[in-house]
Scaffold this motif. Sequence first.
Motif, short mmCIF file in Angstrom:
data_model
loop_
_atom_site.label_atom_id
_atom_site.label_comp_id
_atom_site.label_asym_id
_atom_site.label_seq_id
_atom_site.Cartn_x
_atom_site.Cartn_y
_atom_site.Cartn_z
N GLY A 84 -37.83 78.55 31.31
CA GLY A 84 -38.22 79.02 30.76
C GLY A 84 -37.05 80.61 30.52
O GLY A 84 -36.83 81.29 29.55
N VAL A 85 -36.00 80.77 31.25
CA VAL A 85 -34.48 81.49 31.49
C VAL A 85 -33.65 80.82 29.95
O VAL A 85 -33.16 81.82 29.13
N ASN A 86 -33.85 79.58 29.94
CA ASN A 86 -32.57 78.59 29.20
C ASN A 86 -33.32 79.46 27.87
O ASN A 86 -32.73 80.02 26.44
N LEU A 96 -47.44 75.39 31.19
CA LEU A 96 -48.06 75.04 29.94
C LEU A 96 -46.24 74.79 28.52
O LEU A 96 -46.23 73.38 28.30
N ILE A 97 -45.87 75.85 28.79
CA ILE A 97 -44.69 75.64 27.80
C ILE A 97 -43.56 75.96 27.92
O ILE A 97 -42.77 76.23 27.68
N CYS A 98 -43.75 76.25 29.99
CA CYS A 98 -41.82 75.76 29.78
C CYS A 98 -41.78 74.64 30.86
O CYS A 98 -40.94 74.79 32.25
N ASP A 121 -44.62 73.44 22.88
CA ASP A 121 -45.76 74.38 22.14
C ASP A 121 -47.14 73.70 23.95
O ASP A 121 -46.87 73.22 24.51
N LEU A 122 -48.21 74.41 23.15
CA LEU A 122 -48.99 74.24 23.91
C LEU A 122 -50.02 73.26 24.97
O LEU A 122 -50.52 72.91 25.85
N ASN A 123 -49.77 72.13 24.02
CA ASN A 123 -49.97 70.74 23.97
C ASN A 123 -48.77 69.71 24.67
O ASN A 123 -48.57 68.32 24.31
#
Length: 251
Positions: free
Chosen positions: A27-29, A178-180, A238-240
Amino acid sequence: MPPGDFSNQFDFPAINMAAAHNMFIQGVNAMATHAPYVTDKKVQPFMLFCLTVLGNIHHHHRIEETFYFEALEKKLGEGYLTESKDEHETFVPQIEATESWLEDVRDGKTKYLGSTLLAQINSWADDMVHHLNHEIEKLDRNKIKECFTEKELKAIDSEFMKVALKDANFYTSLPMVLICGNPATPWRVFLSFSNGNMNLSNGCVYLRFPPFPLPLIWAIRYWYSRRHREAWEFGPLDLNGKVKPLPSSPK
């Protein structure tokens, strides 16, 4: 990622913790990667993305300090994880300063500048990563096996998940999970679809962090993520769970 088997209850604490830490680093990246390329139109969803990443880090620390460390120290010994708790103070105040700046941008009190956000991140990121790596060392499988039974560890993990979900924002914190994630983690392996700790995605079955039940995963993907969908465009996945391309259009 620590060595071992994600399905082995004595390996699980270190691997599971590393997976959570990896999510925060991802997330930070993503914050740092997107910072120079955010257009005026995307500033507000990017602020929500950044504040959610940092909010999830705080949420994790609160659970550690109010439940998890105490639960482990009942067997590992009082004070065993004090150093980990103390290390939070080496970077959390700087994260809070970054949050304050992000909130000012969100509220129109200051102008967004990618260079300022990068400087803010650089003021605490190294200390955070050092802490995250050091904390894993305290969960050595041999020490864990010496002090706990499998039943005790499962009970702690079950309670941890209840505490984590109790005050989680399903419309922000859970889409961020989910996205991280990191699809390269070695414990994502092919298995039979008979264990509730598994997920079916793109025809592949793999171990998942966190071990949310499938109905919750689907609810996050198709319902809870909808409210702030623009914010989730900044995630590395992405969410998948598919890796997204890097940004390429500077502001």
